[in-house]
Write an enzyme that holds these catalytic residues in place. Structure first.
Site, PDB file in Angstrom:
ATOM      1  N   HIS A  84      -5.192   2.202  28.663  1.00  0.00           N
ATOM      2  CA  HIS A  84      -4.465   2.958  27.651  1.00  0.00           C
ATOM      3  C   HIS A  84      -4.670   4.460  27.826  1.00  0.00           C
ATOM      4  O   HIS A  84      -5.665   4.908  28.405  1.00  0.00           O
ATOM      5  CB  HIS A  84      -4.897   2.525  26.262  1.00  0.00           C
ATOM      6  N   GLU A  86      -5.493   6.767  25.713  1.00  0.00           N
ATOM      7  CA  GLU A  86      -6.718   7.268  25.088  1.00  0.00           C
ATOM      8  C   GLU A  86      -7.924   6.975  25.974  1.00  0.00           C
ATOM      9  O   GLU A  86      -8.814   7.821  26.123  1.00  0.00           O
ATOM     10  CB  GLU A  86      -6.934   6.600  23.718  1.00  0.00           C
ATOM     11  N   CYS A 112      -4.893   1.408  19.482  1.00  0.00           N
ATOM     12  CA  CYS A 112      -5.227   0.002  19.243  1.00  0.00           C
ATOM     13  C   CYS A 112      -6.718  -0.071  18.879  1.00  0.00           C
ATOM     14  O   CYS A 112      -7.447   0.916  18.977  1.00  0.00           O
ATOM     15  CB  CYS A 112      -4.940  -0.830  20.496  1.00  0.00           C
ATOM     16  N   CYS A 115      -9.168   1.048  21.714  1.00  0.00           N
ATOM     17  CA  CYS A 115      -9.245   2.503  21.841  1.00  0.00           C
ATOM     18  C   CYS A 115      -9.940   3.123  20.633  1.00  0.00           C
ATOM     19  O   CYS A 115     -10.711   4.075  20.776  1.00  0.00           O
ATOM     20  CB  CYS A 115      -7.848   3.095  22.021  1.00  0.00           C
TER      21      CYS A 115
END
Length: 166
Positions: A84, A86, A112, A115
């Protein structure tokens, strides 16, 4: 490019979210393009976008496993080739030896739960997101950790660019 006299500059929040939007254009995910920027004291510390680990094939090239398996958004994150945005921003900061403790995240999509846990442990204190994501546990954990989350939506064309004269 020259600004007209009296033209408005973007706010810091708009500026950093626009950088996150630009980072998202590097994404190789077939489902959702996400960009992230970690900032502290009005300085960019790290950026990230979602895509496969360095040197591995991208979903653009081989297809989306989650799509093939019919997995809905927000579920079964472990069945994805991508890292992801992040996570990539946190990794970028770590590999360069840059502390992000006390920093602010600007992200095109709400984090999410995976993260969110990383952002909490990395010491991120504030998050600005452009759009939501279906993950109540993430929201609950960020709230419990005292991480402030703000919604920041932007026009497609920044106001400052509308006033630009070539």
């Amino acid at each position: 490019m020259t600004l007209k006299p009296g033209a408005e500059r973007p706010s810091w929040h708009e500026y950093f979210m626009r950088i996150a939007q630009l980072a998202a254009t590097r994404s190789t995910c077939l489902r959702r393009q996400v960009g992230a920027v970690i900032v502290k004291d009005k300085r960019v510390l790290a950026t990230g976008y979602n895509g496969s680990p360095a040197g591995l094939k991208h979903c653009l090239d081989i297809g989306c496993l989650r799509e093939q398996m019919g997995i809905p958004s927000g579920e079964r994150h472990e069945l994805c080739r991508a890292i992801h945005a992040e996570q990539n921003a946190i990794i970028q900061a770590a590999t360069s030896g840059t502390s992000i403790m006390g920093g602010t995240l600007y992200c095109t999509t709400f984090p999410c739960v995976l993260c969110a846990k990383m952002l909490i442990n990395a010491g991120i204190k504030e998050i600005y997101v452009a759009e939501g994501y279906p993950d109540e546990l993430s929201r609950d954990m960020l709230d419990e950790a005292g991480v402030e989350v703000h919604r920041l939506t932007l026009d497609e064309v920044p106001k400052a660019l509308k006033d630009v004269r070539e």
